[in-house]
Design a protein around this motif. Structure first.
Motif, short mmCIF file in Angstrom:
data_model
loop_
_atom_site.label_atom_id
_atom_site.label_comp_id
_atom_site.label_asym_id
_atom_site.label_seq_id
_atom_site.Cartn_x
_atom_site.Cartn_y
_atom_site.Cartn_z
N GLY A 141 0.82 -1.22 0.00
CA GLY A 141 0.00 0.00 0.00
C GLY A 141 0.85 1.26 0.00
N LEU A 175 -13.64 1.31 1.12
CA LEU A 175 -12.82 0.19 1.60
C LEU A 175 -12.87 -1.00 0.62
N HIS A 189 -1.08 -6.52 -6.29
CA HIS A 189 -0.38 -7.80 -6.12
C HIS A 189 -0.07 -8.44 -7.46
N THR A 230 2.45 -9.07 3.85
CA THR A 230 1.91 -10.42 3.88
C THR A 230 2.81 -11.34 3.05
N LYS A 261 3.80 -14.07 0.68
CA LYS A 261 2.90 -14.65 -0.34
C LYS A 261 3.52 -15.85 -1.03
N TYR A 271 9.56 -14.96 -0.62
CA TYR A 271 9.00 -13.60 -0.66
C TYR A 271 9.71 -12.74 0.38
N SER A 284 -4.50 -8.51 9.02
CA SER A 284 -5.11 -7.48 8.18
C SER A 284 -5.86 -8.14 7.03
N GLY A 285 -6.27 -7.33 6.08
CA GLY A 285 -7.05 -7.85 4.95
C GLY A 285 -8.48 -7.37 5.04
N GLU A 342 -12.61 -2.33 11.97
CA GLU A 342 -12.71 -1.56 10.70
C GLU A 342 -14.14 -1.61 10.19
N ASP A 389 -0.79 3.96 7.18
CA ASP A 389 -1.52 2.80 6.66
C ASP A 389 -1.01 2.45 5.26
#
Ligand SMILES: CNc1ncnc2c1ncn2[C@@H]1O[C@H](COP(=O)(O)O)[C@@H](O)[C@H]1O
Ligand SMILES: [Zn+2]
Length: 403
Positions: free
Chosen positions: A27, A63, A74, A107, A109, A121, A205-206, A236, A312
């Motif tokens: 992000g 969101l 990604h 994350t 992957k 990764y 998260s996610g 959230e 964030d």
């Protein structure tokens, strides 16, 4: 708010040494890099470049739109070389605006098509940290890793005649809410294996409407047993059963906390445990609060609850940590000291404007902002030695930045 007399405050916010505790790697990628990567993939016929340009450049996003965009990100960043590149660039960008300690989360992957495992990764991420050349980076806590990562040495050149900027980088491994229990456990075990490479904790998260708490719980409990600190994206969305369950495991920190109700806030304050990672721009852009004046930051600050301002997704939301400090200072300064917390927007706005115009005062005073930035030291997951070094950085900066 920008320009004229206000420029001084923005510059001051840039000069301020800052601690970033909530930044997602993907992000935080520069738009220019995303566009370059998209163009490449467009030329290879993998994506339609024209279709994705406006998606990347769009400003306000809900969101759900953010999570669609992450799928695109990604797609663009899924090979080792690109992961290394974005890690390097993201660290350099944070360092350039005087972030002195960055806890970067990502994350791990798996991608069979690219021969990528969670471990490889993370090796690509570590290579990115090592590739940083515009500043000195401290990221190795000690020795070598047992996951066959190449020999690692801290990049800060001891004895270098030229004094360069230095940034401490520590990593949090994120569990994505789409993952299975086994995948989440794999991430926790990988975090343990990479402790010597600056991995200091676990994040959950996610997309908050995806996944069941029970799926992640075994991995989070495992992390606790291993002594790995945890931070959770909490509240959230208004899922109160989950918020309760999250508070039950006493995470060291929580992020967002947008939909906590009074009882839950009481618990957070009573527990005095969760440090709240506040992401103002992210919360506003994703519509969690219709106005920044509705944000609970002032409430927590006034209650002396531990808070940390964070970005964030600085790329996704076109912000910087300096900007988040500026936003807090110019929005909440008056309210924190002079208004009741229940004040409605209109009162906030009118009084704020009057006060601002009359006194040319732009918000939280610099002493308080300095202390706010400095207080994040205790919320890092770093060891005491790093905390001590950070304290020295703030002590040195105090002479320059506050009277
Ligand atoms: C807007 N608020 C948010 N809420 C929840 N999760 C978020 C997030 N922003 C980012 N992520 C999480 O971070 C991933 C991207 O970075 P990495 O691929 O891990 O480096 C996203 O896919 C999502 O899982
Ligand atoms: Zn986040």
């Amino acid at each position: 708010m920008e320009g004229g007399g206000d420029m001084g405050l923005m510059e001051w916010c840039r000069e301020l040494p800052k601690i970033e505790l909530h930044a997602h790697l993907n992000g935080s990628v520069r738009d220019s890099t995303l566009l370059e990567l998209a163009k490449d993939l467009g030329e290879k016929g993998v994506i339609a470049f024209a279709d994705v340009v406006h998606v990347i450049m769009k400003n306000g996003r809900s969101l759900p739109e953010c999570f669609k965009l992450f799928d695109l990100y990604h797609l663009l960043t899924t090979d080792h070389q690109t992961v290394t590149r974005i890690t390097k660039e993201v660290i350099e960008d944070f360092a350039a605006e005087n972030v002195v300690y960055l806890e970067l989360r990502t994350t791990p992957k798996k991608n069979e098509a690219k021969g990528m495992t969670k471990c490889s990764y993370m090796k690509a991420v570590i290579d990115g940290i090592r590739a940083v050349d515009t500043v000195d980076v401290d990221f190795v806590t000690s020795g070598t890793s047992n996951v066959n990562c190449s020999e690692a040495t801290p990049l800060n050149c001891i004895g270098s005649p030229i004094k360069r900027k230095k940034i401490y980088v520590r990593l949090l491994l994120s569990i994505d809410r789409r993952e299975t229990t086994a995948a989440a456990l794999e991430t926790v075990n990988l975090a343990m294996d990479l402790k010597n490479f600056g991995v200091v904790g676990i994040d959950l998260s996610g997309n908050p409407v995806i996944g069941e708490w029970q799926t992640f719980l075994p991995a989070l409990k495992h992390a606790k047993e291993l002594g790995l600190p945890i931070t959770l994206h909490c509240g959230e969305v208004p899922n109160h059963k989950e918020i309760q369950a999250m508070l039950d495991i006493c995470p060291q920190r929580i992020g967002h906390a947008c939909f906590l109700v009074e009882e839950e806030w009481k618990r957070v304050k009573f527990l005095k445990i969760p440090v709240v990672e506040i992401c103002l721009t992210s919360n506003i852009r994703t519509g969690r609060f219709s106005s920044i004046y509705d944000h609970f930051f002032a409430d927590l600050y006034k209650a002396k609850h531990q808070v940390a301002l964070c970005t964030d997704d600085s790329g996704l939301f076109s912000t910087t940590l300096s900007n988040e400090f500026y936003l807090a200072a110019s929005t909440f300064g008056v309210s924190i000291h002079h208004l009741s917390l229940q004040s409605k927007h209109i009162i906030w706005q009118v009084l704020h404007k009057i006060y601002w115009v009359v006194s040319s005062y732009t918000g939280l005073n610099k002493d308080e902002m300095f202390l706010l930035a400095r207080s994040a030291i205790q919320s890092t997951f770093a060891d005491d030695e790093v905390k001590h070094e950070l304290t020295k950085i703030y002590d040195d900066a105090a002479n320059r930045l506050i009277i």
